[in-house]
Every structure is written in C-alpha cells, then in structure tokens.
Motif scaffolding. Structure first.
Motif, mmCIF file in Angstrom:
data_model
loop_
_atom_site.group_PDB
_atom_site.id
_atom_site.type_symbol
_atom_site.label_atom_id
_atom_site.label_comp_id
_atom_site.label_asym_id
_atom_site.label_seq_id
_atom_site.Cartn_x
_atom_site.Cartn_y
_atom_site.Cartn_z
ATOM 1 N N GLN A 55 -6.023 -3.237 3.982
ATOM 2 C CA GLN A 55 -4.807 -2.129 4.178
ATOM 3 C C GLN A 55 -4.417 -2.402 5.639
ATOM 4 O O GLN A 55 -5.168 -3.004 6.770
ATOM 5 C CB GLN A 55 -5.608 -1.049 4.169
ATOM 6 C CG GLN A 55 -6.602 -0.532 5.108
ATOM 7 C CD GLN A 55 -7.376 0.957 4.939
ATOM 8 O OE1 GLN A 55 -7.401 1.342 3.586
ATOM 9 N NE2 GLN A 55 -7.691 1.688 5.819
ATOM 10 N N TRP A 86 -4.950 4.947 2.675
ATOM 11 C CA TRP A 86 -4.349 4.022 2.039
ATOM 12 C C TRP A 86 -4.771 3.650 0.562
ATOM 13 O O TRP A 86 -5.773 3.921 0.290
ATOM 14 C CB TRP A 86 -4.054 2.567 2.750
ATOM 15 C CG TRP A 86 -3.491 2.879 4.160
ATOM 16 C CD1 TRP A 86 -3.850 2.782 5.342
ATOM 17 C CD2 TRP A 86 -2.168 2.798 4.442
ATOM 18 N NE1 TRP A 86 -3.163 2.883 6.224
ATOM 19 C CE2 TRP A 86 -1.800 2.945 5.668
ATOM 20 C CE3 TRP A 86 -1.186 2.805 3.424
ATOM 21 C CZ2 TRP A 86 -0.659 2.786 6.132
ATOM 22 C CZ3 TRP A 86 0.251 2.868 4.158
ATOM 23 C CH2 TRP A 86 0.506 2.912 5.522
ATOM 24 N N SER A 87 -3.872 3.649 -0.268
ATOM 25 C CA SER A 87 -4.326 2.987 -1.703
ATOM 26 C C SER A 87 -3.348 1.807 -1.904
ATOM 27 O O SER A 87 -2.219 1.724 -1.899
ATOM 28 C CB SER A 87 -4.021 4.145 -2.707
ATOM 29 O OG SER A 87 -2.716 4.659 -3.032
ATOM 30 N N TYR A 88 -4.057 0.680 -2.637
ATOM 31 C CA TYR A 88 -3.380 -0.587 -2.804
ATOM 32 C C TYR A 88 -2.512 -0.266 -4.001
ATOM 33 O O TYR A 88 -2.924 0.471 -4.846
ATOM 34 C CB TYR A 88 -4.448 -1.487 -3.306
ATOM 35 C CG TYR A 88 -4.005 -2.784 -3.516
ATOM 36 C CD1 TYR A 88 -3.923 -3.795 -2.216
ATOM 37 C CD2 TYR A 88 -3.678 -3.401 -4.717
ATOM 38 C CE1 TYR A 88 -3.694 -5.286 -2.265
ATOM 39 C CE2 TYR A 88 -3.392 -4.630 -4.817
ATOM 40 C CZ TYR A 88 -3.236 -5.341 -3.507
ATOM 41 O OH TYR A 88 -2.731 -6.719 -3.878
ATOM 42 N N SER A 89 -1.332 -0.837 -3.868
ATOM 43 C CA SER A 89 -0.298 -0.404 -5.045
ATOM 44 C C SER A 89 -0.751 -1.318 -6.141
ATOM 45 O O SER A 89 -0.870 -2.577 -6.193
ATOM 46 C CB SER A 89 1.206 -1.121 -4.560
ATOM 47 O OG SER A 89 2.064 -0.627 -5.521
ATOM 48 N N TRP A 149 0.663 -1.230 -0.113
ATOM 49 C CA TRP A 149 -0.143 -0.085 0.044
ATOM 50 C C TRP A 149 0.862 1.308 -0.103
ATOM 51 O O TRP A 149 2.001 1.196 0.529
ATOM 52 C CB TRP A 149 -0.863 0.150 1.350
ATOM 53 C CG TRP A 149 -1.731 -1.132 1.489
ATOM 54 C CD1 TRP A 149 -1.448 -2.324 1.810
ATOM 55 C CD2 TRP A 149 -3.091 -1.235 0.951
ATOM 56 N NE1 TRP A 149 -2.496 -3.368 1.788
ATOM 57 C CE2 TRP A 149 -3.429 -2.500 1.162
ATOM 58 C CE3 TRP A 149 -4.047 -0.405 0.523
ATOM 59 C CZ2 TRP A 149 -4.783 -3.047 1.112
ATOM 60 C CZ3 TRP A 149 -5.397 -0.598 0.389
ATOM 61 C CH2 TRP A 149 -5.705 -2.213 0.403
#
Length: 159
Positions: free
Chosen positions: A153, A126-129, A118
């Motif tokens: 996350q 958070w943002s998922y990669s 993340w």
C-alpha cells in the motif's frame, strides 16, 4: 522535484496551497507523458473531489498528492484530474505502466513490481482495489492510492 508527505499535516496552508497551485499550473502547461514528476496540488478537503496519492518511492519519485476536482468518472480520470500523467503497457492495454514517467522502464504485469491501486476514506485504512482504475468509480471525498512495488500500500495514511 517531489513533495514528501508526512503522515499527518494541516488540511489548509494558504501560502503552501498558492505555491502548489502555481507549481501545478506550470507543470500542466509543460507536461508530457515522458516528463519527470511535477509538484502536485494539496489533498482535497475531504468532501469535494477525489484525493489521489502516488507513491513512487521505490523508483526514486517520492510520494505526491493531488486533488481531482468534482466527481471523476473513473480512477484513471481521478489520476489525470489530480495532475498525474500515465501510460499503459504497450502489450497489455489497461495495465498502467508509468505514472509521471516512472518507472523509466515499463514492467510486465507478471513481474514483481507494478503499480498497485488502492482505495480509502480520509484517515482510514487502505484497501487493495479489486477493479481496474478504468472500471472503478470513486466518489467525491474518497482517496485513491497508487504504489509502485510488489503490491504494498502507499507509504502514507490516506489524507
């Protein structure tokens, strides 16, 4: 031992920072890929280095944070720069299998539990990669997150 983080905490604690640095130094001197997690340094100050959060709560490791100083070239460089050891899955190069020897048994990438990766800004969501940690280049001031489980996350706000 692990450091459990509260969602909000002061950014500077002199005695705590000294103790964390001493614990990190002791951990690095005796660290290996199969050791239990060591205490990690405090988060970066928000403008220098890359903060790394590792949430291994699902496998009994708790939540730890560390600071990778400078401008690490990749998410993997940030992970090791913050004092975390990792291994790749033996059959899937580039797929992170363990962080600080957790989980104790490597899972398959097609399984329901894995290390999700993340990104966030300090205090942001958070943002998922969408890139692997070997390909992603975090900027100084960024927060990198790792969470073991079914893709959830990290369990704390980005520090």
């Amino acid at each position: 031992m692990t450091d459990t983080l509260a969602p909000a905490r002061p950014t500077r604690r002199t005695l705590g920072s000294i103790a964390a640095a001493a614990a990190l130094t002791a951990g690095l001197l005796g660290a290996s890929a199969v050791q239990a997690p060591q205490a990690q340094a405090a988060a970066c100050d928000g403008t220098t280095g890359v903060t790394v959060v590792v949430d291994s709560t699902a496998v009994g490791g708790g939540i730890q944070t560390g600071c990778a100083p400078g401008d690490p070239a990749s998410g993997l460089a940030a992970l090791t720069g913050a004092g975390f050891a990792y291994t790749f899955h033996p059959r899937y190069p580039g797929f992170v299998c363990t962080i600080n020897a957790l989980p104790t048994t490597c899972t398959n990438p097609t399984g329901s539990a894995y290390w999700s990766y993340w990104h966030a800004q300090h205090g942001g969501p958070w943002s998922y990669s969408n890139l692997g940690a070997g390909s992603y280049n975090p900027a100084p001031g960024d927060v990198e997150g790792w969470s073991f489980g079914a893709g959830a996350q990290p369990g704390v706000t980005a520090l």
